[in-house]
Design a protein around this motif. Structure first.
Motif, mmCIF file in Angstrom:
data_model
loop_
_atom_site.group_PDB
_atom_site.id
_atom_site.type_symbol
_atom_site.label_atom_id
_atom_site.label_comp_id
_atom_site.label_asym_id
_atom_site.label_seq_id
_atom_site.Cartn_x
_atom_site.Cartn_y
_atom_site.Cartn_z
ATOM 1 N N GLY A 218 0.808 -1.225 0.000
ATOM 2 C CA GLY A 218 0.000 0.000 0.000
ATOM 3 C C GLY A 218 0.838 1.270 0.000
ATOM 4 N N PRO A 219 0.332 2.334 -0.650
ATOM 5 C CA PRO A 219 1.103 3.584 -0.763
ATOM 6 C C PRO A 219 1.365 4.294 0.557
ATOM 7 N N LEU A 220 0.591 3.966 1.604
ATOM 8 C CA LEU A 220 0.882 4.587 2.905
ATOM 9 C C LEU A 220 2.016 3.861 3.619
ATOM 10 N N GLY A 223 4.748 0.989 -0.301
ATOM 11 C CA GLY A 223 4.500 1.512 -1.648
ATOM 12 C C GLY A 223 4.898 2.966 -1.804
ATOM 13 N N ALA A 224 5.228 3.624 -0.684
ATOM 14 C CA ALA A 224 5.560 5.051 -0.762
ATOM 15 C C ALA A 224 6.858 5.293 -1.534
ATOM 16 N N ASN A 225 7.792 4.330 -1.524
ATOM 17 C CA ASN A 225 9.051 4.600 -2.255
ATOM 18 C C ASN A 225 8.783 4.719 -3.757
ATOM 19 N N GLU A 253 -2.495 18.208 0.488
ATOM 20 C CA GLU A 253 -2.236 16.843 0.016
ATOM 21 C C GLU A 253 -0.913 16.365 0.578
ATOM 22 N N LYS A 254 -0.800 15.071 0.741
ATOM 23 C CA LYS A 254 0.432 14.522 1.317
ATOM 24 C C LYS A 254 1.527 14.422 0.256
ATOM 25 N N ILE A 255 2.740 14.590 0.714
ATOM 26 C CA ILE A 255 3.901 14.355 -0.142
ATOM 27 C C ILE A 255 4.442 12.986 0.237
ATOM 28 N N MET A 256 4.558 12.110 -0.744
ATOM 29 C CA MET A 256 5.039 10.755 -0.465
ATOM 30 C C MET A 256 6.471 10.795 0.088
ATOM 31 N N GLY A 257 6.722 9.896 1.045
ATOM 32 C CA GLY A 257 8.074 9.839 1.613
ATOM 33 C C GLY A 257 8.266 10.766 2.802
ATOM 34 N N PHE A 258 7.184 11.414 3.222
ATOM 35 C CA PHE A 258 7.262 12.261 4.424
ATOM 36 C C PHE A 258 6.239 11.790 5.448
ATOM 37 N N GLY A 259 6.581 12.019 6.714
ATOM 38 C CA GLY A 259 5.656 11.695 7.792
ATOM 39 C C GLY A 259 5.824 10.261 8.258
ATOM 40 N N HIS A 260 5.496 10.050 9.509
ATOM 41 C CA HIS A 260 5.591 8.701 10.072
ATOM 42 C C HIS A 260 4.747 8.635 11.330
ATOM 43 N N ARG A 261 4.120 7.481 11.534
ATOM 44 C CA ARG A 261 3.300 7.315 12.727
ATOM 45 C C ARG A 261 4.149 7.406 13.996
ATOM 46 N N VAL A 262 5.360 6.899 13.956
ATOM 47 C CA VAL A 262 6.177 6.850 15.173
ATOM 48 C C VAL A 262 7.204 7.989 15.230
ATOM 49 N N LEU A 299 11.858 22.608 1.327
ATOM 50 C CA LEU A 299 10.536 23.263 1.326
ATOM 51 C C LEU A 299 9.614 22.649 2.377
ATOM 52 N N MET A 300 9.668 21.325 2.494
ATOM 53 C CA MET A 300 8.819 20.650 3.476
ATOM 54 C C MET A 300 9.250 21.002 4.895
ATOM 55 N N GLU A 301 10.549 21.194 5.070
ATOM 56 C CA GLU A 301 11.032 21.552 6.407
ATOM 57 C C GLU A 301 10.444 22.900 6.826
ATOM 58 N N GLY A 308 6.248 17.923 13.041
ATOM 59 C CA GLY A 308 6.924 16.626 13.222
ATOM 60 C C GLY A 308 6.924 15.790 11.955
ATOM 61 N N ILE A 309 6.823 16.456 10.812
ATOM 62 C CA ILE A 309 6.824 15.699 9.548
ATOM 63 C C ILE A 309 8.175 15.880 8.855
ATOM 64 N N TYR A 310 8.888 14.776 8.739
ATOM 65 C CA TYR A 310 10.231 14.767 8.143
ATOM 66 C C TYR A 310 10.283 13.652 7.095
ATOM 67 N N PRO A 311 11.379 13.612 6.316
ATOM 68 C CA PRO A 311 11.508 12.488 5.376
ATOM 69 C C PRO A 311 11.535 11.158 6.124
ATOM 70 N N ASN A 312 10.893 10.158 5.564
ATOM 71 C CA ASN A 312 10.974 8.816 6.147
ATOM 72 C C ASN A 312 11.862 7.932 5.267
ATOM 73 N N VAL A 313 11.935 6.664 5.595
ATOM 74 C CA VAL A 313 12.854 5.742 4.918
ATOM 75 C C VAL A 313 12.609 5.695 3.409
ATOM 76 N N ASP A 314 11.358 5.929 3.001
ATOM 77 C CA ASP A 314 11.031 5.781 1.588
ATOM 78 C C ASP A 314 11.499 6.954 0.732
ATOM 79 N N PHE A 315 11.748 8.112 1.364
ATOM 80 C CA PHE A 315 12.021 9.299 0.554
ATOM 81 C C PHE A 315 13.332 9.169 -0.223
ATOM 82 N N MET A 334 11.841 -4.412 -3.338
ATOM 83 C CA MET A 334 13.135 -4.376 -2.625
ATOM 84 C C MET A 334 12.914 -4.277 -1.119
ATOM 85 N N PHE A 335 11.927 -3.470 -0.754
ATOM 86 C CA PHE A 335 11.550 -3.327 0.658
ATOM 87 C C PHE A 335 11.142 -4.710 1.192
ATOM 88 N N ALA A 336 10.340 -5.415 0.397
ATOM 89 C CA ALA A 336 9.848 -6.731 0.825
ATOM 90 C C ALA A 336 10.995 -7.731 0.992
HETATM 91 N N1 CMC Z 1 2.776 15.299 3.646
HETATM 92 C C1 CMC Z 1 2.096 16.327 4.176
HETATM 93 N N2 CMC Z 1 1.427 16.273 5.342
HETATM 94 C C2 CMC Z 1 1.467 15.131 6.013
HETATM 95 C C3 CMC Z 1 2.166 14.011 5.535
HETATM 96 C C4 CMC Z 1 2.838 14.117 4.306
HETATM 97 N N3 CMC Z 1 3.505 13.106 3.779
HETATM 98 N N4 CMC Z 1 2.030 13.014 6.408
HETATM 99 C C5 CMC Z 1 1.251 13.452 7.398
HETATM 100 N N5 CMC Z 1 0.912 14.730 7.162
HETATM 101 C C6 CMC Z 1 0.055 15.563 8.011
HETATM 102 C C7 CMC Z 1 -1.397 15.187 7.816
HETATM 103 O O1 CMC Z 1 -1.979 15.921 6.761
HETATM 104 C C8 CMC Z 1 -1.978 15.519 9.154
HETATM 105 O O2 CMC Z 1 -2.116 16.919 9.232
HETATM 106 P P1 CMC Z 1 -3.331 17.576 10.071
HETATM 107 O O3 CMC Z 1 -3.103 17.150 11.493
HETATM 108 O O4 CMC Z 1 -3.152 19.026 9.838
HETATM 109 O O5 CMC Z 1 -4.597 17.011 9.480
HETATM 110 C C9 CMC Z 1 -0.869 15.126 10.129
HETATM 111 O O6 CMC Z 1 0.337 15.254 9.376
HETATM 112 C C10 CMC Z 1 -0.985 13.706 10.649
HETATM 113 O O7 CMC Z 1 -1.097 12.833 9.525
HETATM 114 P P2 CMC Z 1 -1.761 11.380 9.579
HETATM 115 O O8 CMC Z 1 -1.946 10.898 8.182
HETATM 116 O O9 CMC Z 1 -2.950 11.407 10.476
HETATM 117 O O10 CMC Z 1 -0.617 10.571 10.303
HETATM 118 P P3 CMC Z 1 -0.534 9.005 10.449
HETATM 119 O O11 CMC Z 1 0.305 8.726 11.611
HETATM 120 O O12 CMC Z 1 -1.893 8.392 10.414
HETATM 121 O O13 CMC Z 1 0.145 8.549 9.078
HETATM 122 C C11 CMC Z 1 1.690 8.164 7.397
HETATM 123 C C12 CMC Z 1 1.472 8.285 8.912
HETATM 124 C C13 CMC Z 1 3.064 7.582 7.149
HETATM 125 C C14 CMC Z 1 0.674 7.209 6.812
HETATM 126 C C15 CMC Z 1 1.547 9.564 6.759
HETATM 127 O O14 CMC Z 1 2.552 10.419 7.258
HETATM 128 C C16 CMC Z 1 1.600 9.495 5.237
HETATM 129 O O15 CMC Z 1 0.579 9.231 4.613
HETATM 130 N N6 CMC Z 1 2.796 9.749 4.626
HETATM 131 C C17 CMC Z 1 2.930 9.628 3.196
HETATM 132 C C18 CMC Z 1 3.117 8.174 2.808
HETATM 133 C C19 CMC Z 1 4.460 7.637 3.221
HETATM 134 O O16 CMC Z 1 5.500 8.251 3.003
HETATM 135 N N7 CMC Z 1 4.450 6.439 3.814
HETATM 136 C C20 CMC Z 1 5.674 5.729 4.246
HETATM 137 C C21 CMC Z 1 5.731 5.627 5.724
HETATM 138 S S1 CMC Z 1 7.319 5.207 6.393
HETATM 139 C C22 CMC Z 1 7.814 3.689 5.796
HETATM 140 C C23 CMC Z 1 6.791 2.616 5.790
HETATM 141 O O17 CMC Z 1 6.119 2.365 6.785
HETATM 142 O O18 CMC Z 1 6.662 1.986 4.770
#
Ligand code: CMC
Length: 377
Positions: A218-220, A223-225, A253-262, A299-301, A308-315, A334-336
């Motif tokens: 999945g892209p979240l 699949g984000a890479n 809209e989200k930018i792929m490769g940024f953000g992380h639950r942890v 720009l994202m910084e 708390g949104i920074y590049p993650n492993v996929d970026f 490759m991730f798999a």
């Molecule tokens: N770009 C812009 N804004 C973001 C992003 C992003 N990539 N990620 C999170 N946010 C914002 C989001 O819009 C929300 O803002 P607000 O509070 O104003 O509504 C806030 O940050 C919290 O986002 P969330 O989606 O509720 O956070 P989450 O913990 O449920 O999701 C995530 C984590 C990884 C699914 C999400 O950051 C995301 O969709 N990132 C893009 C996809 C991505 O890169 N995924 C790879 C994750 S790391 C490696 C892996 O696990 O495979």
């Protein structure tokens, strides 16, 4: 509307593990207590897998024996090659990998055992064969002959050899090996949780691994890479980055490769991959994608680091895999290939004192609804 459900299970501790430790506030990742940076600099993927599965580093003879067993399992049975040959060329590699890992179970005469030692050998077998499955599939869709695995090569070098038909340079082998180390395990992420849920039913290793591959796609998640690479292709050039990113931010809209639950700090894997991507870009003389990625990060910084949104492993893994010469839709496989190590390790932990994972859902629908016969609806 639910009042007690933890949406996305955020913050819920659902298992214990001795494999990876994550401090999301300070951007720390350790495998069995060893900093990921030390492993990326000094270890190999093979040694990292041993570490994760045994919770200690191997002695040289142990590493040699482990590596020998892994290499001895690279080859896939002819019957499976026949299955692979029947896959459509248009199939997406993640779908092909999920199907073929599942098919491996059909060729195992004792697929269901959860006895730890047997399970470990089966997991090692899947880990060893997965690169062969991906490389064979990738060559077949290009109409090329298969390149049989070479047991004299490391996991990383053998994959690149089977894919490209020539042995990789030391730089490329090391870069790919480091990518494998960095992706091997990461707490209770979605695909690992999936594998543990499946294993907790006392189902088999093939079901656990193929289910996890499905979750990773999945892209979240993994699949984000691929999503990052598609984004870079869509942007096209450095001068178009600012407008693109600003548009995404404005539209929320989200930018792929940024953000992380942890991680609410810089993902330590991204730190390492950024350095690697930069070095490979310089070595290959192809710096355009790295420069675009770096500009997106700047720009994202400015825009979202405060949240708390920074590049993650996929970026930066996207630019790294591109520099290694991989096709875009091979990025998530490759991730798999690497994460199979984490999934299997977690499943072994799950089996040790297993209890069925079975949470509850809070019912939020109506009650006392009269049944209406179909003729009256
Ligand atoms: N770009 C812009 N804004 C973001 C992003 C992003 N990539 N990620 C999170 N946010 C914002 C989001 O819009 C929300 O803002 P607000 O509070 O104003 O509504 C806030 O940050 C919290 O986002 P969330 O989606 O509720 O956070 P989450 O913990 O449920 O999701 C995530 C984590 C990884 C699914 C999400 O950051 C995301 O969709 N990132 C893009 C996809 C991505 O890169 N995924 C790879 C994750 S790391 C490696 C892996 O696990 O495979």
């Amino acid at each position: 509307m639910s009042t007690t459900a933890a949406k996305g299970l955020e913050g819920v501790v659902a298992a214990e593990t001795e494999m990876s430790f994550i401090d999301g506030t300070n951007g720390v990742l350790e495998y069995v207590g060893i900093a990921i940076d030390d492993l990326a600099r000094q270890s190999s993927f093979e040694e990292t897998v041993f570490l994760l599965w045994n919770r200690r580093l191997p002695t040289q003879p142990e590493l040699d024996a482990f590596t020998k067993e892994l290499r001895g399992k690279y080859a896939i049975p002819n019957e499976l090659v026949e299955v692979l040959k029947h896959m459509p060329k248009s199939a997406q590699p993640m779908h092909a990998l999920r199907t073929l890992v599942s098919a491996l179970g059909a060729f195992d005469e004792d697929p269901n055992t959860v006895e730890p030692e047997a399970y470990r050998h089966k997991a090692l077998n899947i880990l060893a064969k997965a690169p062969t499955l991906v490389a064979y599939f990738a060559r077949q869709r290009q109409g090329k002959d298969f390149v049989a695995p070479d047991e004299s090569l490391s996991f990383a070098a053998n994959f690149l050899y089977m894919l490209n038909g020539e042995k990789p340079t030391e730089t490329m082998e090391r870069a790919f090996d480091v990518c494998m180390i960095l992706h091997a395990d990461h707490g209770l992420n979605a695909s690992t949780f999936t594998s543990r849920v499946i294993q907790s039913t006392l189902s088999d290793v093939y079901s656990a691994m193929s289910g996890a591959i499905g979750a990773l796609r999945g892209p979240l998640h993994g699949g984000a890479n691929e999503g990052v690479m598609r984004m870079l292709n869509e942007i096209g050039s450095l001068d178009k980055v600012d407008v693109y990113v600003q548009g995404k931010i404005d539209r929320k809209e989200k930018i792929m490769g940024f953000g992380h639950r942890v991680y609410k700090a810089y993902d330590p894997r991204a730190t390492y991959l950024k350095t690697l991507a930069k070095r490979l870009a310089e070595d290959t003389g192809n710096q355009a994608l790295y420069e675009m990625s770096h500009r997106i990060e700047v720009l994202m910084e400015e825009a979202v680091a405060a949240k708390g949104i920074y590049p993650n492993v996929d970026f930066y893994s996207a630019t790294t895999y591109h520099a290694i010469g991989l096709e875009l839709d091979l990025f998530t496989p490759m991730f798999a290939l690497s994460r199979i190590a984490g999934w299997a390790g977690h499943c072994l932990e799950q089996l040790d004192g297993n209890r069925l994972i079975r949470p509850k859902a809070e019912y939020v629908g109506p009650h006392d609804v009269p049944y209406t016969p179909v003729t009256e609806r």
